[in-house]
Write a protein that holds these residues in place. Structure first.
Motif, short mmCIF file in Angstrom:
data_model
loop_
_atom_site.label_atom_id
_atom_site.label_comp_id
_atom_site.label_asym_id
_atom_site.label_seq_id
_atom_site.Cartn_x
_atom_site.Cartn_y
_atom_site.Cartn_z
N GLU A 40 0.86 -1.17 0.00
CA GLU A 40 0.00 0.00 0.00
C GLU A 40 0.90 1.23 0.00
O GLU A 40 1.79 1.34 0.84
N VAL A 41 0.66 2.12 -0.94
CA VAL A 41 1.45 3.35 -1.05
C VAL A 41 0.60 4.50 -0.54
O VAL A 41 -0.44 4.80 -1.12
N ASP A 42 1.04 5.13 0.54
CA ASP A 42 0.36 6.30 1.08
C ASP A 42 0.95 7.53 0.39
O ASP A 42 2.08 7.94 0.69
N GLU A 43 0.19 8.09 -0.52
CA GLU A 43 0.70 9.19 -1.35
C GLU A 43 1.12 10.41 -0.54
O GLU A 43 2.09 11.07 -0.89
N GLY A 51 8.53 14.87 -3.20
CA GLY A 51 7.41 15.36 -3.99
C GLY A 51 7.45 14.99 -5.46
O GLY A 51 6.46 15.10 -6.16
N THR A 52 8.59 14.53 -5.94
CA THR A 52 8.73 14.22 -7.38
C THR A 52 8.79 12.72 -7.65
O THR A 52 9.13 12.31 -8.76
N CYS A 53 8.44 11.91 -6.68
CA CYS A 53 8.52 10.46 -6.84
C CYS A 53 7.50 9.97 -7.87
O CYS A 53 6.33 10.41 -7.87
N ASP A 54 7.91 9.07 -8.75
CA ASP A 54 7.05 8.48 -9.77
C ASP A 54 6.22 7.37 -9.14
O ASP A 54 6.64 6.21 -9.08
N LEU A 55 5.03 7.71 -8.66
CA LEU A 55 4.20 6.74 -7.95
C LEU A 55 3.73 5.60 -8.86
O LEU A 55 3.62 4.46 -8.41
N ASP A 56 3.48 5.90 -10.12
CA ASP A 56 3.09 4.82 -11.04
C ASP A 56 4.24 3.83 -11.21
O ASP A 56 4.02 2.62 -11.26
N GLY A 57 5.45 4.32 -11.29
CA GLY A 57 6.62 3.45 -11.39
C GLY A 57 6.80 2.61 -10.14
O GLY A 57 7.14 1.43 -10.21
N VAL A 58 6.57 3.20 -8.98
CA VAL A 58 6.68 2.47 -7.72
C VAL A 58 5.64 1.36 -7.67
O VAL A 58 5.95 0.21 -7.34
N ARG A 59 4.41 1.70 -8.02
CA ARG A 59 3.35 0.68 -8.02
C ARG A 59 3.67 -0.45 -9.01
O ARG A 59 3.40 -1.62 -8.73
N SER A 60 4.25 -0.10 -10.13
CA SER A 60 4.64 -1.11 -11.12
C SER A 60 5.70 -2.06 -10.54
O SER A 60 5.62 -3.27 -10.73
N SER A 95 19.97 -1.60 -5.25
CA SER A 95 19.97 -0.15 -5.12
C SER A 95 18.96 0.44 -6.10
O SER A 95 19.31 1.08 -7.08
N THR A 96 17.70 0.21 -5.82
CA THR A 96 16.62 0.74 -6.63
C THR A 96 15.68 1.53 -5.72
O THR A 96 15.88 1.58 -4.51
N VAL A 97 14.65 2.10 -6.28
CA VAL A 97 13.71 2.89 -5.50
C VAL A 97 12.92 2.01 -4.53
O VAL A 97 12.59 2.43 -3.44
N VAL A 98 12.64 0.77 -4.90
CA VAL A 98 11.99 -0.18 -3.99
C VAL A 98 13.02 -1.22 -3.59
O VAL A 98 13.57 -1.92 -4.45
N GLN A 99 13.29 -1.30 -2.29
CA GLN A 99 14.34 -2.17 -1.78
C GLN A 99 13.79 -3.07 -0.67
O GLN A 99 12.93 -2.64 0.10
N PRO A 100 14.32 -4.29 -0.55
CA PRO A 100 13.94 -5.13 0.58
C PRO A 100 14.72 -4.73 1.83
O PRO A 100 15.88 -4.33 1.75
N GLY A 101 14.06 -4.82 2.97
CA GLY A 101 14.73 -4.61 4.24
C GLY A 101 15.29 -5.93 4.74
O GLY A 101 15.34 -6.92 3.99
N PRO A 102 15.71 -5.98 6.00
CA PRO A 102 16.21 -7.23 6.57
C PRO A 102 15.10 -8.28 6.70
O PRO A 102 13.92 -7.95 6.81
N VAL A 103 15.50 -9.53 6.73
CA VAL A 103 14.55 -10.64 6.87
C VAL A 103 14.28 -10.87 8.36
O VAL A 103 15.19 -10.86 9.18
N HIS A 104 12.99 -11.05 8.67
CA HIS A 104 12.55 -11.36 10.03
C HIS A 104 11.75 -12.65 9.98
O HIS A 104 11.35 -13.09 8.91
N GLY A 105 11.48 -13.23 11.12
CA GLY A 105 10.73 -14.48 11.15
C GLY A 105 9.69 -14.51 12.24
O GLY A 105 9.63 -13.64 13.09
N GLY A 106 8.87 -15.55 12.19
CA GLY A 106 7.84 -15.72 13.20
C GLY A 106 7.08 -17.02 12.99
O GLY A 106 7.46 -17.85 12.15
#
Length: 128
Positions: A40-43, A51-60, A95-106
């Motif tokens: 979910e992207v909170d605009e 303010g100049t982030c390409d939201l359509d690109g992020v959603r893609s 190194s892209t606009v959408v990156q994974p964080g550390p892995v967690h478990g449960g």
């Protein structure tokens, strides 16, 4: 109970500043044979950070992650047969606009319910 691993997907509009917003979750449970992503992207939060982030690109990009989770191929997506391989591809540092964080478990009873719980807790804005 099913063991699982999850990773947050972070929107990093300017990699040089290392500022990010959590925009998604990928949950993998080998025990349950489950791999899926929710996002979910909170605009307004994104606009406050960049303010100049390409939201359509992020959603893609986020839709591509979901497609990889579901084993879709073609359109430049990797061909990986097993869910564990697909999860490994998703969590690889990049190194892209959408990156994974550390892995967690449960542990959880239902991975789909847990995915939604993590999205509510870690991605969606806090509600009063």
């Amino acid at each position: 109970m099913n063991a699982y691993q999850y990773v947050l997907l972070r929107l990093v509009p300017r990699v040089d500043r290392e500022e990010f917003i959590n925009v998604g979750v990928v949950l993998y449970s080998q025990d349950a044979g489950f791999l899926d992503a929710a996002w979910e992207v909170d605009e307004s939060r994104v606009a406050a950070l960049c303010g100049t982030c390409d939201l359509d690109g992020v959603r893609s990009m986020l839709e591509r992650v979901r497609a990889v989770c579901r084993g879709e191929t073609g359109r430049g997506l990797p061909t990986l047969d097993k869910p564990g391989q697909r999860f490994g591809w998703i969590i690889a540092p990049r190194s892209t606009v959408v990156q994974p964080g550390p892995v967690h478990g449960g542990l959880c009873d239902d991975p789909a319910v847990e995915l939604d719980r993590l999205l509510n807790r870690l991605v969606r804005p806090l509600r009063a």
